[in-house]
Structure formats: C-alpha cells, structure tokens
Enzyme design. Structure first.
Site, PDB file in Angstrom:
ATOM      1  N   PHE A 133     -34.605   5.629   5.638  1.00  0.00           N
ATOM      2  CA  PHE A 133     -35.023   5.385   4.259  1.00  0.00           C
ATOM      3  C   PHE A 133     -34.351   6.403   3.327  1.00  0.00           C
ATOM      4  O   PHE A 133     -34.186   7.571   3.701  1.00  0.00           O
ATOM      5  CB  PHE A 133     -36.551   5.482   4.153  1.00  0.00           C
ATOM      6  CG  PHE A 133     -37.085   5.023   2.826  1.00  0.00           C
ATOM      7  CD1 PHE A 133     -37.112   3.676   2.512  1.00  0.00           C
ATOM      8  CD2 PHE A 133     -37.530   5.935   1.887  1.00  0.00           C
ATOM      9  CE1 PHE A 133     -37.593   3.243   1.285  1.00  0.00           C
ATOM     10  CE2 PHE A 133     -38.015   5.515   0.662  1.00  0.00           C
ATOM     11  CZ  PHE A 133     -38.045   4.165   0.355  1.00  0.00           C
ATOM     12  N   ASP A 210     -40.643   9.533  11.242  1.00  0.00           N
ATOM     13  CA  ASP A 210     -41.215   8.941  10.038  1.00  0.00           C
ATOM     14  C   ASP A 210     -41.952   7.676  10.482  1.00  0.00           C
ATOM     15  O   ASP A 210     -41.342   6.747  11.013  1.00  0.00           O
ATOM     16  CB  ASP A 210     -40.085   8.613   9.058  1.00  0.00           C
ATOM     17  CG  ASP A 210     -40.592   7.996   7.755  1.00  0.00           C
ATOM     18  OD1 ASP A 210     -41.652   7.336   7.774  1.00  0.00           O
ATOM     19  OD2 ASP A 210     -39.901   8.136   6.728  1.00  0.00           O
ATOM     20  N   LYS A 236     -49.201   1.402   2.863  1.00  0.00           N
ATOM     21  CA  LYS A 236     -48.686   0.161   3.426  1.00  0.00           C
ATOM     22  C   LYS A 236     -49.774  -0.491   4.278  1.00  0.00           C
ATOM     23  O   LYS A 236     -50.719  -1.056   3.757  1.00  0.00           O
ATOM     24  CB  LYS A 236     -47.409   0.445   4.227  1.00  0.00           C
ATOM     25  CG  LYS A 236     -46.296   1.103   3.403  1.00  0.00           C
ATOM     26  CD  LYS A 236     -45.065   1.326   4.231  1.00  0.00           C
ATOM     27  CE  LYS A 236     -44.027   2.167   3.500  1.00  0.00           C
ATOM     28  NZ  LYS A 236     -43.509   1.534   2.287  1.00  0.00           N
ATOM     29  N   ARG A 384     -37.299  -9.144   2.661  1.00  0.00           N
ATOM     30  CA  ARG A 384     -38.100  -8.554   3.727  1.00  0.00           C
ATOM     31  C   ARG A 384     -39.479  -9.207   3.714  1.00  0.00           C
ATOM     32  O   ARG A 384     -40.196  -9.150   2.718  1.00  0.00           O
ATOM     33  CB  ARG A 384     -38.203  -7.036   3.510  1.00  0.00           C
ATOM     34  CG  ARG A 384     -38.648  -6.266   4.717  1.00  0.00           C
ATOM     35  CD  ARG A 384     -38.553  -4.772   4.474  1.00  0.00           C
ATOM     36  NE  ARG A 384     -39.413  -4.334   3.372  1.00  0.00           N
ATOM     37  CZ  ARG A 384     -39.653  -3.068   3.075  1.00  0.00           C
ATOM     38  NH1 ARG A 384     -39.092  -2.120   3.789  1.00  0.00           N
ATOM     39  NH2 ARG A 384     -40.438  -2.745   2.071  1.00  0.00           N
TER      40      ARG A 384
END
Length: 411
Positions: A133, A210, A236, A384
């Site tokens: 990321f 991560d 999330k 996505r």
C-alpha cells in the site's frame, strides 16, 4: 457443477437461505436502504452496526456527559489495552499483553518500524515490495532516508503477491526488517505468513505485517506463526468507522527492549505523576503516545462481539464462499466482455476481495455509484469487489456484478 447464467438469481437465493450467517447483515445500518443496491466496499469502509448507534449515544449521555473527567479513572485509561486484548484474542491469535489500539495506521507503522529497527543495530536494509500500500512504501522511504538505510524491493506478480522464495532471495545478513501486507491491497493475494516468517528469521531479520486487509476477513495466528510485529486498521472489516484508530502487536519477547520514537505522557510509566524525564511503561502500554481517541475505539467492540459469537473460522468460510461466487459470476458474465481477473483463483491464497480489470472501469465505477452499486476503483484500471462476510449477502454480489455487466454492454 457450473451454474447456467440464467440460474444465478436462484443460486444467490439458495446461498443466502443456507448461509449460517444469514441473520448478521440485518445487524448493520444501511442493510435495508433501498438506494444502496449492493455495497461492495466493506474492505475499504465497513458498515456501522446497529449496536454502535446505541453505544455511541449512550456514551455521550452517560459515560461522557455523566461521568465527565472521572471516566479516565474508571474505564478510559485502560481502554486502548483492553480493546487491544480483545482484538488479539478474537482475530489475531495473540496471547494477552501484546496488542494495543490507538493512533492511525500510518503513525503506528512508523512507531513499530522504528522500534523494530532499533532491535537490529548495525543492519542496513529494509525489505518491502512494490505492490505494498502506498502509505507503507512512502513511510519506509522516509525512515530509510531518516536513518540512512537501504530499501531492497521485491517485485511481485501483478495478479499475485510476495512468496516465501521472494523473501528468501531478498534477505541477507544486512536485512534488519521485512515489511509486507498479509493481504495485498490490490490483488487480494494472501501471504504464506509462516513460511515468510521462517525465511525472514533464517536471515536474522524481523517481520512486520500490515494486517489492514486481513483483520476480520481471514484467520490469523500471529503467535504460532512467529510474527514479530503487526499493525492493522479497524475501519474495514472491523467496522470501526472512518478514521477509527489502528492496532499494533509487539511479540512478548521483544517488549522489554522495544523503544518507539514518539514519547508521550500516556506511554510513560505512571503517567499521572507528571514527572521529569521519560520512562517507558511496562509491556504493550509503551507503544501508546498521547491521549487516545476513546470515542473512535467504541464501535470496534460491537464488531468484536459479533465475531466472538460466530468465530473467525465461520467468518473465513463465508468470505471464501462470497469471493468464489463473485468469481463465478465474473467468469460467466464479464470475462467474455474483455474483463480480466487480477486476484488469485486459489482461495487459500486469496483474502476477502476480488479485483477485476478493464480499460473502462474508472468511468464505470462513477456510474455504478450513481445507481447504488458501490465497489471501489484501484489504478490503473481495476474495480475491487470487497466482500465483508458479516454484512454482505450473495444477492448483493449478484446485483453488483450484474450492474457491471450492464454498464459494459451499454457501452
């Protein structure tokens, strides 16, 4: 058996009816909003639980409004560690005393990476991958510049991710730290964490994972895998809300010598003494810096309650089933229209989302949002499809992929 395209609506209904977690989507706000046809972005921002609305309202009127400053003595001071313990036990496979919550993901990544590098003095390299990321890459570029270290880059396959062999080829006696995402943010590739941990340790280096795209979607066993450090977000799959604080894990064997660089009063031993000089707190509290964001932590507890009810094994089973159904629809409806799949087809190497590519997807994503179908776009040309197991139905997956098909054929 392959499902005929005309049978997919029936298939979605059957899957939703048989789903052991079928009652959980209704426990999230927005599940009955007629303007939201399909929410396929739970891997970017999860829906709030209905319980969270009640919890936040009660906190304002009772805990904050009623107890005022006394709340620090009665509950809030220990909340970063208490919720951290729950995250560790429920989703990280981490024993007590190793997980805390507080700060943003970026700040915690900086603190943990700097503290980890301090445990390997004399080593000069950090290993990471080009597909990590952006924040992870930018942050490590800054740390390398700050400490005059060298970044050694791994170049993963576009539709895959970093393998244990990639790590073994990159590490050496110069490697201090390996930093990788457990689930790749774009492709959804799921690392073989135990094998990568072993390859890292064989070189005498430390591993920082991560967990932003895996916490709450895939099963994690940090303790048994031997992972040294981990950081992950909570907005999330843990439904903490926009900007909710992140969590950090520091393996027990590293805690006594671990020193993070942002010294604040809440991470000091006996902080309310207001004494001269910084002495780090014992244990995981030493990762804390300033006053933690108490309100931002509260929603996470409601999702942890749901996960504790069903267990991460059931969550992962639903996640795999959702992504398998999504891929079946994509192959039948979208691949003939020029769409390519940029996620692993093997569910053992795939996290909780599927990425598909097409040159028109940037403009199509904007039109999908207008019609109540909400995935997200990831450059250069990817949609996505994020499938949050507790809040997403098979009917939503069907409606979302059908809408993408309709947009492509309309062009």
């Amino acid at each position: 058996m392959t499902t005929a395209p005309e049978d997919f609506p029936t298939r979605a209904t059957v899957l939703d009816t048989a789903d052991p977690l079928r009652d959980y989507p209704s426990r999230f706000l927005g599940s009955e909003d007629p303007e939201i046809v399909a929410y396929l972005d739970g891997n970017s921002l999860g829906r709030p639980t209905r319980a969270t609305a009640d919890r936040l309202a009660a906190f304002v009127t009772e805990a904050w409004g009623g107890r005022l400053i006394r709340g620090w003595d009665e509950q809030w001071f220990d909340l970063p560690v208490r919720i951290g313990e729950r995250i560790g036990a429920s989703i990280l496979g981490a024993a007590a005393g190793q997980t805390m919550i507080g700060d943003s993901t970026t700040v915690l990544l900086y603190k943990i990476a700097r503290g980890a590098l301090g445990l390997r003095p004399g080593r000069t390299e950090i290993v990471l991958d080009r597909d990590n990321f952006p924040t992870d890459r930018y942050l490590l570029e800054a740390i390398a510049r700050e400490l005059d270290l060298t970044l050694r880059w791994i170049e993963p396959e576009f539709t895959g991710g970093v393998t244990a062999q990639d790590v073994a080829d990159a590490v050496s006696e110069r490697t201090a730290l390996v930093v990788l995402s457990h689930v790749a943010y774009r492709s959804g590739y799921l690392l073989d964490a135990p094998a990568i941990c072993a390859a890292t340790h064989d070189a005498g280096a430390l591993l920082l994972l991560d967990l932003c795209h895996s916490a709450g979607a895939v099963e994690i066993e940090l303790d048994s895998w031997g992972v040294d450090f981990a950081v992950g977000c909570t907005y999330k799959y843990l439904n903490g809300g926009p900007g909710a604080p992140a969590f950090a894990y520091v393996r027990t064997e590293h805690l006594a010598d671990f020193t993070q660089p942002i010294w604040g009063w809440m991470g000091r031993e006996s902080p309310f003494e207001m004494a001269q000089g910084y002495v780090p707190a014992q244990g995981i509290r030493r990762v804390i810096s300033g006053t933690p964001a108490i309100i931002g932590m509260l929603p996470i507890e409601d999702t942890l309650d749901l996960i504790d009810e069903v267990g991460m094994a059931a969550v992962r089973t639903k996640s795999v089933a959702l992504t398998e159904f999504a891929l079946e629809l994509v192959r039948s409806w979208l691949v003939p229209l020029g769409v390519s799949v940029s996620s692993p087809t093997d569910p053992d190497r795939r996290g909780g989302h599927v990425t598909i590519d097409h040159p028109q997807f940037k403009e199509i994503t904007a039109r999908l949002w207008q019609r109540g179908v909400i995935p997200d776009f990831r450059p250069p040309q990817g949609i996505r499809i994020g499938l949050s197991p507790l809040s997403t139905t098979y009917a939503e997956v069907l409606a979302g992929v059908a809408a993408i098909r309709d947009e492509l054929t309309a062009r």
